[in-house]
Structures are given as C-alpha cells and as structure tokens.
Design a protein around this motif. Structure first.
Motif, PDB file in Angstrom:
ATOM      1  N   PRO A 323      59.361  36.304  42.000  1.00 18.36           N
ATOM      2  CA  PRO A 323      60.567  36.693  42.751  1.00 18.36           C
ATOM      3  C   PRO A 323      61.006  38.126  42.466  1.00 18.36           C
ATOM      4  N   ASP A 324      60.665  38.654  41.273  1.00 22.60           N
ATOM      5  CA  ASP A 324      61.067  40.033  40.941  1.00 22.60           C
ATOM      6  C   ASP A 324      59.980  41.041  41.309  1.00 22.60           C
ATOM      7  N   GLY A 325      58.900  40.558  41.879  1.00 22.82           N
ATOM      8  CA  GLY A 325      57.858  41.473  42.343  1.00 22.82           C
ATOM      9  C   GLY A 325      56.937  41.993  41.269  1.00 22.82           C
ATOM     10  N   ASN A 326      56.951  41.395  40.056  1.00 25.73           N
ATOM     11  CA  ASN A 326      56.078  41.835  38.969  1.00 25.73           C
ATOM     12  C   ASN A 326      55.286  40.649  38.423  1.00 25.73           C
ATOM     13  N   GLY A 327      54.003  40.901  38.079  1.00 26.68           N
ATOM     14  CA  GLY A 327      53.228  39.820  37.502  1.00 26.68           C
ATOM     15  C   GLY A 327      51.730  40.085  37.589  1.00 26.68           C
ATOM     16  N   ALA A 328      50.974  39.067  37.257  1.00 23.41           N
ATOM     17  CA  ALA A 328      49.516  39.200  37.251  1.00 23.41           C
ATOM     18  C   ALA A 328      48.870  37.900  37.733  1.00 23.41           C
ATOM     19  N   ILE A 329      47.787  38.069  38.473  1.00 27.51           N
ATOM     20  CA  ILE A 329      46.983  36.933  38.956  1.00 27.51           C
ATOM     21  C   ILE A 329      45.556  37.132  38.446  1.00 27.51           C
ATOM     22  N   VAL A 330      44.991  36.071  37.904  1.00 24.94           N
ATOM     23  CA  VAL A 330      43.625  36.143  37.391  1.00 24.94           C
ATOM     24  C   VAL A 330      42.804  35.016  38.023  1.00 24.94           C
ATOM     25  N   VAL A 331      41.670  35.378  38.612  1.00 25.36           N
ATOM     26  CA  VAL A 331      40.739  34.401  39.183  1.00 25.36           C
ATOM     27  C   VAL A 331      39.463  34.448  38.348  1.00 25.36           C
ATOM     28  N   SER A 332      38.946  33.290  37.960  1.00 19.98           N
ATOM     29  CA  SER A 332      37.718  33.266  37.159  1.00 19.98           C
ATOM     30  C   SER A 332      36.797  32.132  37.611  1.00 19.98           C
ATOM     31  N   LEU A 333      35.529  32.391  37.507  1.00 19.92           N
ATOM     32  CA  LEU A 333      34.510  31.393  37.810  1.00 19.92           C
ATOM     33  C   LEU A 333      33.620  31.259  36.579  1.00 19.92           C
ATOM     34  N   ILE A 334      33.519  30.049  36.053  1.00 20.27           N
ATOM     35  CA  ILE A 334      32.772  29.818  34.815  1.00 20.27           C
ATOM     36  C   ILE A 334      31.714  28.755  35.065  1.00 20.27           C
ATOM     37  N   VAL A 335      30.489  29.037  34.612  1.00 21.92           N
ATOM     38  CA  VAL A 335      29.413  28.052  34.630  1.00 21.92           C
ATOM     39  C   VAL A 335      29.057  27.768  33.172  1.00 21.92           C
ATOM     40  N   ASP A 336      29.469  26.605  32.674  1.00 20.41           N
ATOM     41  CA  ASP A 336      29.259  26.234  31.277  1.00 20.41           C
ATOM     42  C   ASP A 336      27.897  25.558  31.135  1.00 20.41           C
ATOM     43  N   PRO A 337      26.966  26.150  30.360  1.00 17.04           N
ATOM     44  CA  PRO A 337      25.648  25.535  30.201  1.00 17.04           C
ATOM     45  C   PRO A 337      25.703  24.151  29.556  1.00 17.04           C
ATOM     46  N   ASP A 338      26.803  23.858  28.862  1.00 16.77           N
ATOM     47  CA  ASP A 338      26.951  22.539  28.239  1.00 16.77           C
ATOM     48  C   ASP A 338      27.417  21.474  29.227  1.00 16.77           C
ATOM     49  N   VAL A 339      27.776  21.933  30.431  1.00 15.21           N
ATOM     50  CA  VAL A 339      28.199  20.990  31.481  1.00 15.21           C
ATOM     51  C   VAL A 339      27.280  21.200  32.674  1.00 15.21           C
ATOM     52  N   PRO A 340      26.092  20.642  32.642  1.00 13.02           N
ATOM     53  CA  PRO A 340      25.107  20.893  33.705  1.00 13.02           C
ATOM     54  C   PRO A 340      25.560  20.356  35.057  1.00 13.02           C
ATOM     55  N   GLY A 341      25.279  21.143  36.084  1.00 11.35           N
ATOM     56  CA  GLY A 341      25.572  20.698  37.439  1.00 11.35           C
ATOM     57  C   GLY A 341      27.011  20.845  37.870  1.00 11.35           C
ATOM     58  N   ARG A 342      27.851  21.484  37.049  1.00 10.30           N
ATOM     59  CA  ARG A 342      29.267  21.667  37.409  1.00 10.30           C
ATOM     60  C   ARG A 342      29.683  23.107  37.114  1.00 10.30           C
ATOM     61  N   ALA A 343      30.628  23.597  37.874  1.00  8.50           N
ATOM     62  CA  ALA A 343      31.224  24.911  37.636  1.00  8.50           C
ATOM     63  C   ALA A 343      32.743  24.768  37.708  1.00  8.50           C
ATOM     64  N   THR A 344      33.431  25.713  37.094  1.00  6.34           N
ATOM     65  CA  THR A 344      34.901  25.668  37.064  1.00  6.34           C
ATOM     66  C   THR A 344      35.469  26.945  37.664  1.00  6.34           C
ATOM     67  N   LEU A 345      36.345  26.763  38.632  1.00  2.51           N
ATOM     68  CA  LEU A 345      37.049  27.866  39.268  1.00  2.51           C
ATOM     69  C   LEU A 345      38.516  27.773  38.857  1.00  2.51           C
ATOM     70  N   ALA A 346      39.081  28.862  38.332  1.00  4.09           N
ATOM     71  CA  ALA A 346      40.468  28.851  37.875  1.00  4.09           C
ATOM     72  C   ALA A 346      41.244  29.978  38.543  1.00  4.09           C
ATOM     73  N   VAL A 347      42.460  29.664  38.980  1.00 12.01           N
ATOM     74  CA  VAL A 347      43.374  30.665  39.541  1.00 12.01           C
ATOM     75  C   VAL A 347      44.666  30.573  38.735  1.00 12.01           C
ATOM     76  N   ARG A 348      44.991  31.651  38.008  1.00 15.40           N
ATOM     77  CA  ARG A 348      46.149  31.648  37.109  1.00 15.40           C
ATOM     78  C   ARG A 348      47.104  32.776  37.486  1.00 15.40           C
ATOM     79  N   ASP A 349      48.415  32.475  37.380  1.00 13.42           N
ATOM     80  CA  ASP A 349      49.415  33.542  37.485  1.00 13.42           C
ATOM     81  C   ASP A 349      50.424  33.361  36.350  1.00 13.42           C
ATOM     82  N   ASP A 350      51.127  34.422  36.026  1.00 14.58           N
ATOM     83  CA  ASP A 350      52.133  34.348  34.957  1.00 14.58           C
ATOM     84  C   ASP A 350      53.550  34.366  35.527  1.00 14.58           C
ATOM     85  N   GLY A 351      53.685  33.738  36.704  1.00 14.24           N
ATOM     86  CA  GLY A 351      54.975  33.737  37.392  1.00 14.24           C
ATOM     87  C   GLY A 351      55.903  32.635  36.930  1.00 14.24           C
TER      88      GLY A 351
END
Length: 406
Positions: A323-351
C-alpha cells in the motif's frame, strides 16, 4: 620324365595363378576389371591366345561377351550365341558340364559367329561360372588358334578358376546391392533433412505470426484500457491483457530454437519476470523484482500454465501487497535432486500479507488454483511477514526430442 616335370611346373603355375587372382578379385571393387583380369590369367594359364567371359541374359536367353583377352575390337560387348546347344558355350551353360572342342574344323554341330573364323579359332573349352543357389552367371571360355588336346588337368584348372570367379561375381553383386542401399539411405536422409528444415522454417514462421498477433492483441487491450474509465472494466481488461502478454512471451522464447513442443522454462521465467516488472503502473517504481531460476525443459502446455500462474501471483503482489508503494518480489524455481520428478516454484513478497476470503471476487487466485490442478501440481501459501506462494509440480525429461517420465 622331362614331360612329367613340365606337367608339374604347369600345374604349380596354374595353382599360383588361381591364388593370385583370388587375392586380386577380393581387393578390386570394379567387376569389369576383375573379369578382364580373369580372362587374361586363364589365357596365360593354358598357354592360349584368347579367352572370354560370357554373361547369361535371362530375358534374351543369350550369352553376352562381358570381358575377354586377345580379341579384336567389336567382340567384347556383343552376343556370342544363344544359350542352347547350338554353340560350345551354350552347350556348357545348358548342361552344366564342361564343353571341350579340340578341333572346331571337324565339328559341324555348332553354329559359330563369324569372329571365330576371323581369329582362326580351332580349339575351345567352356566351363560354367556357378552362383550358389542362383542362376549361373555365365561361361568362362578359352580359345586357341592352335589345336590342343585338353585333358582333365586343364578342365580342373578352368573349373577351379570359374569357382573363384563366381565368388568374386557374387561379392560384387552384394557390394552393388549394399552401395545401392547406402545411396538410397543417403537419399532418404537428405529428404528427411530437407523436410525437417522446411518444417523448422514453417514452425518459426508460425511462432513469429502467433507472437506478433498476440502482441497486437495486447496492444489493442492496452489501448482499450486508456479509453475505459470503469474500474471493474479496467481490472478485467488488465487481467486479459496480462494473460495474452504471458502467451506472447512463450512464443517469443521459442523463436530461434529448433524445438517445437518443449522449451527451457527457467530461461522463459527470467524473461517473463523482467517484462512483468516493465508493464506495471508507474507507481510501482520502488517495488523490486528479482528472479532465480534453475534450467528445466518442459512441454509448452506446462510452460504456458506456469507462466500465467507466475503472472497472476506477481501482479497480485504488485496490486495488493504494498500500500505504501515499497517492497520486493522474489520468484524462484528450484529442482531438488533429492526429490526426483518434481520442481518447486515460489513467489514471495515482503508486503502486508494475504488472507484468502471465502467468496472473494479476486478471480486471479481462483485461476491460479485451477491451473495448478490442471498440471497435476500442489499449491500452498504462507502469509507471515509478507506472502509466500509455493507450487510444486511434476517435471519430465526430454531425450532425443521424446518426453519420458523423470
């Protein structure tokens, strides 16, 4: 005794001639050269001036002189006789047995072509050139302008030589078939490459046109936004424009690649995030956008769904988290070799966080959930010191252009 010694020397010389010719025939790919050398060696081995090799032609039922030694021009390449008992070579071919004519001057049973008289031929011996499990190739004949009384040793030499020659002929035939097959395969490969190149050009042209059309639609929607004063209408147009833009980015990412059904989602995601930041309103200048992505190849349906999911969640953060017009957004894509056949997509903000309400009119979140379900994924969010969306989804590997379960 001297006569016996001479006979022994002759036999040894003939055996050496067969062995030498066999080595030559195995190393020479040109059948005509093999036949010509065979005619020369046979003439030399039996101390005669002439020899010839006749090929049987089934359709014409005749014997054609393919190669020879000692003959004047015009003999080689022409028919010597019918493949019947009317000639020495025809009789040998029909009966399958050696045909010996020690003196043609007294043998009136044969119809001989004119070149026999022109060359003064008196004595001939003919043996069949056999081909295993097939029609004989033809006839090997030696001819002399001096009368000879040929014996069994001479017949054995010619028969042995004809057998070696037959193997050379069969090898040449197999080699010719192999070379023909290889050439046909090269032609097919060249045609396949041509079709693939054509397909690539058409696919790239299609990608260009789809991308350009989507960008045109996006531009039209953006223009309509400027002409729309209704807030609800603006939200709807923005949502549609955002999804069209996301699809356009899919095709833009495909341009310049040879792939038609899959692409690197990591590279696409980084490009999408940059463009999502650029298309926001001016009052978002103090909201940073970063993207950290692993490289993973996904099919286009998966890429399209995930692209819309990211666009919806990122835009949701831009619109509601700060609402105050300040902040950060982070998008990440992770492929964990310990979790075969799955990937994780994360969208984070500090709002300010997000609380999903029952009956909410925020259609974007509902669309996100439907798309996650459509791709066989799972979604969850945490709203603590901002909002974190976590999407896990199945991935496939692509080998040789074919998808397979990871």
């Amino acid at each position: 005794m001297p006569e016996n010694l001479a006979r022994i020397h002759k036999l040894l010389r003939q055996q050496a001639a067969i062995a030498s010719f066999g080595s030559f025939a195995l190393s020479e790919a040109d059948l005509h050269k093999v036949l010509t050398e065979a005619a020369r060696v046979c003439a030399s081995g039996l101390d005669v001036s002439f020899s010839k090799i006749c090929r049987y032609r089934a359709e014409e039922n005749d014997l054609l002189v393919e190669a020879g030694h000692g003959w004047k021009p015009g003999v080689i390449g022409n028919v010597v006789s019918r493949a019947d008992v009317s000639s020495p070579q025809g009789r040998a071919f029909v009966t399958g047995e050696p045909s010996i004519s020690n003196d043609l001057r007294t043998d009136t049973t044969f119809e001989l072509p004119a070149f026999y008289a022109e060359h003064g031929i008196i004595s001939t011996v003919d043996v069949v050139i056999p081909i295993k499990d097939n029609q004989p190739y033809g006839i090997l004949e030696i001819d002399s302008d001096i009368q000879h009384n040929y014996d069994q040793h001479d017949i054995d030499f010619l028969t042995g030589f004809a057998n070696v020659l037959a193997e050379a002929v069969a090898t040449s035939a197999r080699t010719e078939i192999l070379q023909t097959t290889i050439q046909e395969m090269k032609t097919l490969v060249a045609e396949k490459d041509r079709l693939l190149d054509q397909k690539k050009v058409l696919a790239e042209e299609l990608q260009h046109r789809v991308r350009n059309n989507l960008q045109l639609i996006y531009g039209m929607l953006t223009k309509q936004l400027d002409d729309t004063n209704d807030e609800t209408g603006q939200r709807g147009l923005r949502a549609i424009a955002r999804r069209v833009f996301t699809l356009a980015k899919v095709y833009e990412n495909l341009l310049g690649t040879e792939m038609t059904h899959a692409t690197d989602f990591g590279r696409y995601l980084e490009s999408l995030c940059v463009n999502l930041a650029e298309i926001q309103d001016a009052n978002t200048d103090h909201i940073s956008m970063t993207c950290h992505s692993a490289s993973v190849t996904l099919d286009l349906d998966m890429v399209t769904a995930l692209g819309i999911i990211v666009a919806e969640l990122v835009t949701n953060s831009y619109d509601h988290a700060f609402p105050d017009g300040n902040g950060a957004i982070v998008v990440s894509l992770i492929v964990d070799p310990d979790v075969p056949g799955r990937a994780t997509l994360a969208v984070r903000d500090d709002g300010q966080g997000f609380a999903e309400k029952v009956g909410s009119k925020r259609h974007g979140v509902g669309l996100v959930r439907r798309l996650v379900e459509q791709i066989g994924g799972d979604i969850d969010f945490v709203s603590e010191k901002g909002t974190l969306w976590i999407i896990t989804f199945p991935i496939t590997t692509f080998e040789m252009g074919l998808p397979s379960a990871a």
